[in-house]
Design an enzyme around this catalytic site. Structure first.
Site, PDB file in Angstrom:
ATOM      1  N   TYR A 174      -8.328  44.336   0.621  1.00 42.43           N
ATOM      2  CA  TYR A 174      -7.790  43.980  -0.535  1.00 42.43           C
ATOM      3  C   TYR A 174      -8.069  45.170  -1.582  1.00 42.43           C
ATOM      4  O   TYR A 174      -8.929  45.585  -1.539  1.00 42.43           O
ATOM      5  CB  TYR A 174      -8.816  42.672  -1.069  1.00 42.43           C
ATOM      6  CG  TYR A 174      -8.319  42.506  -2.611  1.00 42.43           C
ATOM      7  CD1 TYR A 174      -6.975  41.934  -2.858  1.00 42.43           C
ATOM      8  CD2 TYR A 174      -9.109  42.740  -3.518  1.00 42.43           C
ATOM      9  CE1 TYR A 174      -6.551  41.771  -4.244  1.00 42.43           C
ATOM     10  CE2 TYR A 174      -8.868  42.418  -4.820  1.00 42.43           C
ATOM     11  CZ  TYR A 174      -7.470  41.919  -5.220  1.00 42.43           C
ATOM     12  OH  TYR A 174      -7.145  41.752  -6.616  1.00 42.43           O
ATOM     13  N   ASP A 207      27.457  20.448 -13.853  1.00 42.59           N
ATOM     14  CA  ASP A 207      26.980  20.032 -12.626  1.00 42.59           C
ATOM     15  C   ASP A 207      28.192  20.495 -11.516  1.00 42.59           C
ATOM     16  O   ASP A 207      27.992  19.912 -10.284  1.00 42.59           O
ATOM     17  CB  ASP A 207      26.584  18.655 -12.314  1.00 42.59           C
ATOM     18  CG  ASP A 207      27.757  17.563 -12.617  1.00 42.59           C
ATOM     19  OD1 ASP A 207      28.813  17.863 -13.251  1.00 42.59           O
ATOM     20  OD2 ASP A 207      27.654  16.364 -12.397  1.00 42.59           O
ATOM     21  N   HIS A 253      -5.659  47.359   8.016  1.00 44.83           N
ATOM     22  CA  HIS A 253      -5.953  46.172   8.367  1.00 44.83           C
ATOM     23  C   HIS A 253      -6.713  45.315   7.437  1.00 44.83           C
ATOM     24  O   HIS A 253      -7.827  46.100   6.863  1.00 44.83           O
ATOM     25  CB  HIS A 253      -6.656  46.201   9.634  1.00 44.83           C
ATOM     26  CG  HIS A 253      -6.503  47.216  10.544  1.00 44.83           C
ATOM     27  ND1 HIS A 253      -5.404  46.928  11.577  1.00 44.83           N
ATOM     28  CD2 HIS A 253      -6.861  48.519  10.822  1.00 44.83           C
ATOM     29  CE1 HIS A 253      -5.446  48.017  12.392  1.00 44.83           C
ATOM     30  NE2 HIS A 253      -6.272  48.996  12.129  1.00 44.83           N
ATOM     31  N   TYR A 293     -13.497  41.800  -9.975  1.00 44.86           N
ATOM     32  CA  TYR A 293     -13.748  40.784 -10.938  1.00 44.86           C
ATOM     33  C   TYR A 293     -15.117  40.408 -11.121  1.00 44.86           C
ATOM     34  O   TYR A 293     -15.723  39.996 -10.058  1.00 44.86           O
ATOM     35  CB  TYR A 293     -12.653  39.667 -10.614  1.00 44.86           C
ATOM     36  CG  TYR A 293     -12.390  38.798 -11.579  1.00 44.86           C
ATOM     37  CD1 TYR A 293     -12.452  38.663 -13.023  1.00 44.86           C
ATOM     38  CD2 TYR A 293     -13.012  36.967 -11.137  1.00 44.86           C
ATOM     39  CE1 TYR A 293     -12.569  37.625 -13.821  1.00 44.86           C
ATOM     40  CE2 TYR A 293     -12.801  36.035 -12.102  1.00 44.86           C
ATOM     41  CZ  TYR A 293     -12.633  36.356 -13.351  1.00 44.86           C
ATOM     42  OH  TYR A 293     -12.630  35.195 -14.219  1.00 44.86           O
TER      43      TYR A 293
END
EC number: 2.7.7.23
Length: 456
Positions: free
Chosen positions: A365, A104, A362, A386
């Protein structure tokens, strides 16, 4: 065995009650790394014969987190620092020296320890400090000639002894030939009911062994962490030091007090970093890179002349030269951008290779995709990668024009110079140079009257 054999014992068995945490104290982080990991790194730089780490509270968690090639020794009962070192005795050489460190005390450095080892020789070495506030620390007791005769813990100290300003840091160098006998003769007859390692100083004096003190050059180097306040104070000291090194190396930091590096940063010339940026892991910034305010960058390589606008997050990615990223852009793991790419606000890219000169300015994804050069993504484009069970790949060629609000449903391939109409849901492959439309035809209803609220 040669007299200069060095063993290092790191004490890391404490619970850290004042941390108010389920995590063992030595696993709390400074600069993104567990405190114990930092101390082990420093110890290893001294090239010792071996490193013994004494663990106790949270042993399994410590071993799972700090995966190092050291000797792990368990202290099943926390009976004091002297008892902790005694548990490591079977792993220490019969000759040579033992350096005692603490898990420590994370900022102790190699330079300080080398100075202490050199001063100690084959005698006892003791690292001391004169802190601003010595409350709670053991006091260094000297005789009329200035020689160290003992260390007295504050709870056992007299009023006169408490007035002493020089304190014990706990870091010691001890001759192995004497260590076992000294440890076996320790008593727990004190205010704490523990076996104090500090009592070895008086035993050394009694045996005629010289104690050679070395004062630490800066208090923070030997400062321990007992609570979150002290942890935060050492974190800021550590970050300030890193910022100063970067400034000396030519990096522009608009506000060094608001900069965090939790890893390593390699940089070129004329790099500029604005306030509140966080860097984690391995970072490489090319010449003339500019990082805007409040960016988080982790394990990333960023090419020359690239500008990262504020509030952008980059993780496990590679960015080419002359890119424009952000603001509010997110590059997730395995995003790979070639040169001259534009990634604008609220654009997210994950596991995708983006070709030279491509733009997504802009609300887009791009995931699990391979994109060619000079392609343009209209605002609101989504790659649906997906199906609820598996991820699928999308391939987009060169000079493709994707209209606004399009959905590309993977797996799908768009050839070179393809154009998609705005609002299209593309579910099938499109050949080179084709226009793809996939939307309902607009209908205008003649004579339709919009309902009005009842005025009554």
């Amino acid at each position: 065995m040669p007299q200069n054999t060095l063993n290092i014992v790191i004490l890391a068995a404490g619970k850290g009650t004042r941390m108010y945490s389920k995590m063992p104290k030595v696993l709390h982080r400074i600069g993104g790394k567990p405190m114990l990991g930092r101390v082990i790194d420093t110890a290893a730089a001294l090239n010792p014969q071996n490193i013994c780490v004494v663990v106790g509270h949270g042993k399994e968690q410590v071993l799972d987190t700090v995966k190092r090639d050291v000797v792990w020794v368990e202290q099943t009962e926390q009976l004091g620092t002297g008892h902790a070192v005694k548990t490591a005795l079977p792993h220490l050489a019969a000759e040579g020296r033992t350096l005692v460190l603490y898990g420590d005390v994370p900022l102790i450095d190699v330079e300080t320890l080398k100075t202490l080892l050199e001063a100690a020789g084959d005698k006892v070495g003791l690292l001391t400090d004169v802190p601003t506030d010595p409350t709670g620390l053991g006091r260094i007791i000297r005789d009329g000639n200035g020689s160290v005769t003992a260390i007295v813990e504050e709870k056992d100290a007299s009023t006169a002894q408490k007035a002493v300003k020089e304190t014990n840091t706990g870091i010691l160098v001890l001759p192995n030939a004497k260590l076992e006998n000294w440890l076996n003769s320790l008593s727990s007859n004190n205010a704490q009911g523990e076996y104090y390692l500090t009592d070895l100083i008086a035993k050394a004096v009694s045996d005629g062994i010289k104690v050679r003190p070395v004062r630490v050059r800066a208090s923070h180097l030997a400062a321990g962490v007992n609570n979150k306040l002290q942890l935060a104070e050492l974190e800021r000291i550590f970050q300030t030091g890193q910022a100063q090194e970067l400034l000396k190396a030519g990096v522009t930091l608009h506000d060094p007090a608001r900069f965090d590096l939790r890893g390593r940063l390699k940089h070129g010339q004329d790099v500029v970093i604005d306030a509140n940026c966080i860097f984690e892991g391995e970072i490489e910034l090319g010449d003339n890179v500019e990082i805007g305010a409040s960016c988080v960058i982790k394990n990333a390589k960023i090419g020359a002349n690239t500008k990262i606008a504020p509030f952008s997050h980059l993780e496990d990615c590679e960015v080419g030269e002359n890119n424009r990223i952000g603001p509010y852009a997110r590059l997730r793991p395995q995003a790979r951008l070639a040169d001259d790419v534009h990634v604008g606000n609220f654009v997210e890219i994950k596991n995708a290779a983006i070709g030279k000169g491509t733009k997504a300015n802009h609300l887009t994804y791009i995931g699990d995709a391979e994109v060619g050069s000079k392609t343009n993504f209209g605002a609101g484009t989504i790659i649906a990668n997906y199906d609820g069970v598996h991820k699928h790949k999308t391939v987009i060629g060169n000079e493709v024009r994707i209209g606004s609000n399009c959905v590309l449903v993977a797996p799908v391939t768009l050839g070179n110079k393809v154009t998609t109409g705005a609002g299209s849901a593309i579910t099938r492959n499109v050949e080179d140079g084709k226009l793809a439309l996939a939307r309902a035809r607009q209908t205008v209803i003649e004579g339709w009257v919009r309902p009005e609220k009842d005025k009554q």
